[in-house]
Design a protein around this motif. Structure first.
Motif, PDB file in Angstrom:
ATOM      1  N   PHE A 591       0.698  -1.300  -0.085  1.00 43.58           N
ATOM      2  CA  PHE A 591       0.136   0.019   0.163  1.00 43.58           C
ATOM      3  C   PHE A 591       0.810   1.332  -0.006  1.00 43.58           C
ATOM      4  CE2 PHE A 591       0.618  -1.246   4.627  1.00 43.58           C
ATOM      5  CZ  PHE A 591       0.832  -0.052   4.929  1.00 43.58           C
ATOM      6  N   SER A 592       0.500   2.366  -0.485  1.00 48.04           N
ATOM      7  CA  SER A 592       1.131   3.492  -0.526  1.00 48.04           C
ATOM      8  C   SER A 592       0.247   4.593   0.615  1.00 48.04           C
ATOM      9  CB  SER A 592       1.216   4.221  -1.957  1.00 48.04           C
ATOM     10  OG  SER A 592       0.100   4.565  -2.339  1.00 48.04           O
ATOM     11  N   ILE A 593       1.155   5.465   0.955  1.00 50.26           N
ATOM     12  CA  ILE A 593       0.653   6.588   1.792  1.00 50.26           C
ATOM     13  C   ILE A 593       0.941   7.604   1.382  1.00 50.26           C
ATOM     14  CG2 ILE A 593       0.531   4.908   3.841  1.00 50.26           C
ATOM     15  CD1 ILE A 593       2.958   6.213   5.143  1.00 50.26           C
ATOM     16  N   VAL A 594       0.013   8.690   1.823  1.00 52.79           N
ATOM     17  CA  VAL A 594       0.235   9.991   1.729  1.00 52.79           C
ATOM     18  C   VAL A 594       0.056  10.884   2.751  1.00 52.79           C
ATOM     19  CG1 VAL A 594      -0.092  10.384  -0.820  1.00 52.79           C
ATOM     20  CG2 VAL A 594      -2.114  10.472   0.728  1.00 52.79           C
ATOM     21  N   GLY A 595       0.777  12.295   3.291  1.00 51.74           N
ATOM     22  CA  GLY A 595       0.420  13.163   4.111  1.00 51.74           C
ATOM     23  C   GLY A 595       1.416  13.080   5.344  1.00 51.74           C
ATOM     24  N   GLY A 596       1.195  13.318   6.456  1.00 50.93           N
ATOM     25  CA  GLY A 596       2.328  13.568   7.475  1.00 50.93           C
ATOM     26  C   GLY A 596       2.485  14.783   7.742  1.00 50.93           C
ATOM     27  N   PHE A 597       3.483  15.272   8.511  1.00 47.63           N
ATOM     28  CA  PHE A 597       3.967  16.769   8.960  1.00 47.63           C
ATOM     29  C   PHE A 597       4.894  17.292   7.998  1.00 47.63           C
ATOM     30  CE2 PHE A 597       7.083  19.549  10.798  1.00 47.63           C
ATOM     31  CZ  PHE A 597       6.246  20.579  11.352  1.00 47.63           C
ATOM     32  N   GLU A 598       4.613  18.478   7.455  1.00 51.29           N
ATOM     33  CA  GLU A 598       5.452  19.082   6.811  1.00 51.29           C
ATOM     34  C   GLU A 598       5.464  20.463   7.155  1.00 51.29           C
ATOM     35  OE1 GLU A 598       4.410  18.955   2.303  1.00 51.29           O
ATOM     36  OE2 GLU A 598       3.750  16.984   2.589  1.00 51.29           O
ATOM     37  N   GLU A 599       6.682  21.252   7.128  1.00 52.07           N
ATOM     38  CA  GLU A 599       6.965  22.565   7.427  1.00 52.07           C
ATOM     39  C   GLU A 599       5.928  23.610   6.897  1.00 52.07           C
ATOM     40  OE1 GLU A 599       8.852  23.663   9.755  1.00 52.07           O
ATOM     41  OE2 GLU A 599      10.195  21.963  10.362  1.00 52.07           O
ATOM     42  N   SER A 600       5.504  23.388   5.833  1.00 45.66           N
ATOM     43  CA  SER A 600       4.835  24.444   4.974  1.00 45.66           C
ATOM     44  C   SER A 600       3.198  24.181   5.257  1.00 45.66           C
ATOM     45  CB  SER A 600       4.898  24.295   3.625  1.00 45.66           C
ATOM     46  OG  SER A 600       4.635  23.123   3.113  1.00 45.66           O
ATOM     47  N   LYS A 601       2.678  22.692   5.787  1.00 42.61           N
ATOM     48  CA  LYS A 601       1.427  22.531   5.844  1.00 42.61           C
ATOM     49  C   LYS A 601       0.988  22.104   7.154  1.00 42.61           C
ATOM     50  CE  LYS A 601       1.153  21.111   1.045  1.00 42.61           C
ATOM     51  NZ  LYS A 601       0.794  19.662   0.057  1.00 42.61           N
ATOM     52  N   GLY A 602       2.107  21.764   8.134  1.00 42.57           N
ATOM     53  CA  GLY A 602       1.844  21.587   9.438  1.00 42.57           C
ATOM     54  C   GLY A 602       1.550  20.111   9.392  1.00 42.57           C
ATOM     55  N   ASN A 603       0.701  19.584  10.559  1.00 40.00           N
ATOM     56  CA  ASN A 603       0.372  18.332  10.565  1.00 40.00           C
ATOM     57  C   ASN A 603      -0.910  17.940   9.770  1.00 40.00           C
ATOM     58  OD1 ASN A 603       2.173  17.180  12.631  1.00 40.00           O
ATOM     59  ND2 ASN A 603       0.852  18.185  14.216  1.00 40.00           N
ATOM     60  N   GLN A 604      -0.863  16.907   9.110  1.00 37.49           N
ATOM     61  CA  GLN A 604      -1.694  16.222   8.396  1.00 37.49           C
ATOM     62  C   GLN A 604      -1.736  15.033   8.376  1.00 37.49           C
ATOM     63  OE1 GLN A 604      -2.249  18.269   4.015  1.00 37.49           O
ATOM     64  NE2 GLN A 604      -0.214  17.755   4.062  1.00 37.49           N
ATOM     65  N   PRO A 605      -3.134  14.330   8.375  1.00 44.54           N
ATOM     66  CA  PRO A 605      -3.308  12.908   8.553  1.00 44.54           C
ATOM     67  C   PRO A 605      -2.592  12.085   7.356  1.00 44.54           C
ATOM     68  CG  PRO A 605      -5.356  13.962   8.571  1.00 44.54           C
ATOM     69  CD  PRO A 605      -4.395  15.089   7.976  1.00 44.54           C
ATOM     70  N   PHE A 606      -2.251  10.759   7.699  1.00 45.94           N
ATOM     71  CA  PHE A 606      -1.663   9.709   6.814  1.00 45.94           C
ATOM     72  C   PHE A 606      -2.822   8.956   6.152  1.00 45.94           C
ATOM     73  CE2 PHE A 606       2.230  10.177   9.470  1.00 45.94           C
ATOM     74  CZ  PHE A 606       3.055  10.400   8.584  1.00 45.94           C
ATOM     75  N   PHE A 607      -2.925   9.155   5.031  1.00 46.57           N
ATOM     76  CA  PHE A 607      -3.993   8.419   4.177  1.00 46.57           C
ATOM     77  C   PHE A 607      -3.462   7.234   3.288  1.00 46.57           C
ATOM     78  CE2 PHE A 607      -6.277  12.606   4.488  1.00 46.57           C
ATOM     79  CZ  PHE A 607      -7.457  12.089   5.347  1.00 46.57           C
ATOM     80  N   ILE A 608      -4.173   6.070   3.356  1.00 52.27           N
ATOM     81  CA  ILE A 608      -3.831   5.187   2.490  1.00 52.27           C
ATOM     82  C   ILE A 608      -4.376   5.740   0.839  1.00 52.27           C
ATOM     83  CG2 ILE A 608      -4.452   2.829   1.641  1.00 52.27           C
ATOM     84  CD1 ILE A 608      -2.860   2.673   4.235  1.00 52.27           C
ATOM     85  N   LYS A 609      -3.312   5.720   0.053  1.00 55.95           N
ATOM     86  CA  LYS A 609      -3.624   6.252  -1.243  1.00 55.95           C
ATOM     87  C   LYS A 609      -3.891   5.028  -2.600  1.00 55.95           C
ATOM     88  CE  LYS A 609      -2.563   9.185  -4.743  1.00 55.95           C
ATOM     89  NZ  LYS A 609      -1.886  10.668  -5.352  1.00 55.95           N
TER      90      LYS A 609
END
Length: 668
Positions: A591-609
């Motif tokens: 499975f592949s995932i997207v999301g997570g913490f980024e400096e520009s976007k802050g905390n985002q959930p991890f989603f199964i893509k």
């Protein structure tokens, strides 16, 4: 239109009849409140329709009338006397304008097929419409042409594969790609990450394909749930689920995990979730979709894969069983050199042999809309055995190939590589997962905010609240209780503060957030009998006034909240479940995932893509595209970056426990 009863209903629902006389209550099902169809008796002495009881027992383990413990296997057909009494009930022909005949219920199907002028007229008009739609067009089966393989372009910072051309293409992901994490190659940048662990060079093959979906009723819903959009970390629009017996399921070419790139020539790879829903709900007799479909890992070159599909033909076949227990007379096997299920033989005199449209060596792609490209004979047999009447096959045929002798495969549950549709397949009971609420700060409310409100109203004791609800902990997605409609009668419509889509938290101090659907209905009814009612509710508000209004498109659509609106709910309303995956040493998790913490976007959930066919995540069938990962082996994922979570997943050698929240995708 059903050819057995002559009326419109879903395939999973009972037939509909217009009875001449009022039917005795003793011959009525107490689930659907209609005269019994294929009556089944319980050990405690109650009788229900076969389909009503089967659907009820999938969710509960007790009798609907006296709530005594019950399993479907304990029930049996009613006596021949009762069945004959029901079959002899007098019904009207549903085509009243052209035919005023009455007959016994058991005679209606033969009347429609052979004697009814109204049904004959309907069929000729339907055929005329089909001919006008298909005139001048190619065969609806997709002809997949293969271009010379080349590395796909991945937009900067993006995690999507977008085809700029409508021609089909085979995409090989065997080389180092931005956003693809694969230990066999150099790691590049963060983004979409495929969780893979292998020590030999493989390639992930995907294809873009143009598909035409035909609808006899232009307003009919497609019957699939979608997630994603440019306003979410997923980016692309991804199919989460294909509903059984829907238009898309009957077509058989779209599967969960497919990425929808274009709708009627409009590129939707960079639109918001609401815009994509609006495009896909647009009515019309024909819908043109371009989809990107994962084909799994392969050691072969893309060119070899493309030549293997030359001269193959996709064929749709429908077999009709007289009753649930009738066998089709098909033997299914695995092959050692190719994934999937193949037809070994058809028993002489069996239903499939009499039909004559299936052949030896046909590869079964799907049955009743359920994807079996990586399935097993046991799974196929179970689907066939639990189907009441119509069994829809989609098969791939390559002329002139002889089927090799079947070989044993120890991976099957009965240590045999073949399975017959008339028995031998074990019943796989659904495993009930322990539910818990993973308390954490709600970290994703992009485009939506929640507002808690308290509504206190005075009312007459006999006055109803006037609302309908959905959700509950018994729902397969474990949803909170929410309002599906506010009826123009009742005190809440007059008050005006409770709206469709509101999440109900409590009534008169009674917590509704952990109740199943029936418990919530009971709590609302019992408290509605008082002079005053105090409701606590959570309203979900959109911050974007430019999004298209979807209410005007909902004629014919079953209303439910959009997938994106669930994402902003506070964590105490998130019902988490643990999914345990196991794999071999050389396998990818798949499975592949997207999301997570980024400096520009802050905390985002991890989603199964994406979930790759043929991998542990695909075979397990519990993980879905759009699921949010909140923990790995009990370690919270909140606050982690993509580059922190990926190594944690790679370190798990043969087993991993994913704690996920699963919200239902938007229905289109």
């Amino acid at each position: 239109l059903c050819c057995e009863c002559g009326q419109f209903h879903l395939l999973v629902d009972n037939h509909l009849y217009n009875f001449q006389d009022e039917v005795d209550d003793e011959l009525t099902c107490h689930i659907c409140l209609q005269p019994l169809l294929q009556p089944m008796d319980t050990p405690c002495g109650h009788t229900y329709c076969f389909k009503c009881l089967e659907n009820f027992m999938q969710e509960y383990n007790f009798c609907p009338m006296d709530r005594k413990k019950l399993s479907f296997q304990q029930c049996h057909k009613s006596s021949l006397l009762v069945r004959n009494l029901l079959d002899k009930l007098i019904v009207f022909c549903p085509f009243k304008a052209e035919c005023q005949q009455t007959m016994q219920r058991c005679e209606l199907e033969a009347h429609l097929q052979n004697r009814c002028p109204g049904f004959k007229k309907y069929k000729s008009e339907l055929q005329r419409k089909k001919n006008s739609i298909s005139k001048g067009k190619e065969d609806p089966c997709t002809k997949v042409e293969t271009n010379t393989p080349k590395d796909p372009e991945v937009p900067s910072g993006g995690s999507s594969l977008v085809a700029e051309s409508s021609a089909a293409a085979v995409v090989s992901l065997g080389t180092a790609e931005p956003g693809l994490v694969n230990p066999a190659f150099e790691e590049t940048e963060e983004g979409e990450s495929l969780i893979q662990k292998c020590n030999y060079r493989t390639s992930l093959v995907a294809e873009t394909t143009t598909i035409e979906i035909h609808r006899e009723d232009p307003e009919e819903e497609l019957g699939m749930r979608i997630v994603g959009g440019k306003d979410t970390p997923l980016g692309n629009i991804v199919v989460q689920e294909v509903l059984r017996d829907s238009v898309v399921a009957a077509d058989g070419r779209i599967a969960p995990g497919d990425h929808i790139l274009e709708v009627n020539g409009i590129n939707i790879s960079s639109v918001t979730h609401c815009q994509a829903v609006s495009f896909l709900r647009h009515p019309g007799p024909v819908l043109h979709l371009m989809v990107l479909q994962e084909k799994g890992f392969s050691n072969k070159t893309a060119q070899q894969d493309s030549t293997s599909t030359t001269n193959r033909e996709v064929i749709h076949v429908t077999l009709i069983k007289r009753d649930r227990s009738e066998p089709l007379g098909i033997k299914l096997i695995r092959k050692t050199d190719e994934a999937g299920i193949f037809i070994l033989d058809m028993l002489e005199g069996g239903l499939a042999a009499k039909n004559g449209k299936l052949s030896r060596n046909d590869r079964v792609l799907s049955i009743n809309g359920q994807d079996l490209r990586q399935g097993t004979p046991e799974t196929a047999a179970q689907i066939i055995q639990t189907t009441e009447s119509r069994v829809n096959f989609v098969v791939l045929r390559q002329p002139g190939v002889q089927l090799p002798d079947p070989v044993e495969d120890s991976s099957t549950s009965n240590n045999s590589s073949s399975s017959s549709s008339n028995g031998g397949s074990p019943v796989h009971h659904r495993r009930r997962l322990d539910q818990n609420h993973y308390r954490r700060k709600s970290n994703y409310q992009k485009g939506y905010v929640t507002h808690e409100k308290t509504v206190a109203i005075k009312k007459e004791p006999k006055e109803s609240l006037g609302i309908t609800i959905g959700g509950g902990t018994d729902n397969k997605n474990k949803l909170p209780i929410y309002v599906t409609s506010v009826q123009p009668i009742g005190c809440l419509f007059r008050d005006g503060r409770i709206k469709r889509g509101d999440v109900l938290l409590s009534i008169n101090g009674i917590d509704l957030t952990h109740l199943n659907y029936y418990e919530a209905v009971s709590a609302l009814k019992s408290n509605a009998a008082s002079h005053s009612v105090v409701l606590k509710a959570l309203e979900i508000l959109s911050l974007n006034s430019t999004e298209p209004s979807l209410d005007i498109k909902e004629q014919g659509f079953s209303w439910s909240p959009l997938w994106i609106t669930w994402l902003g709910l506070p964590s105490y309303l998130h019902c988490c479940q643990d999914i345990v995956l196991s794999k071999g040493n050389l396998e990818s998790w798949g499975f592949s995932i997207v999301g997570g913490f980024e400096e520009s976007k802050g905390n985002q959930p991890f989603f199964i893509k994406t979930i790759v066919p043929g991998t542990p995540a695909f075979r397990d069938r519990k993980l879905k595209c759009g699921d949010e990962i909140v923990a790995v082996n009990g370690v919270p994922a909140i606050g982690m970056s993509n580059s922190e979570l990926i190594p944690m997943l790679k370190e798990q050698r043969n087993k991993v426990t994913l704690t996920v929240v699963s919200w239902p995708g938007s229905l289109v």
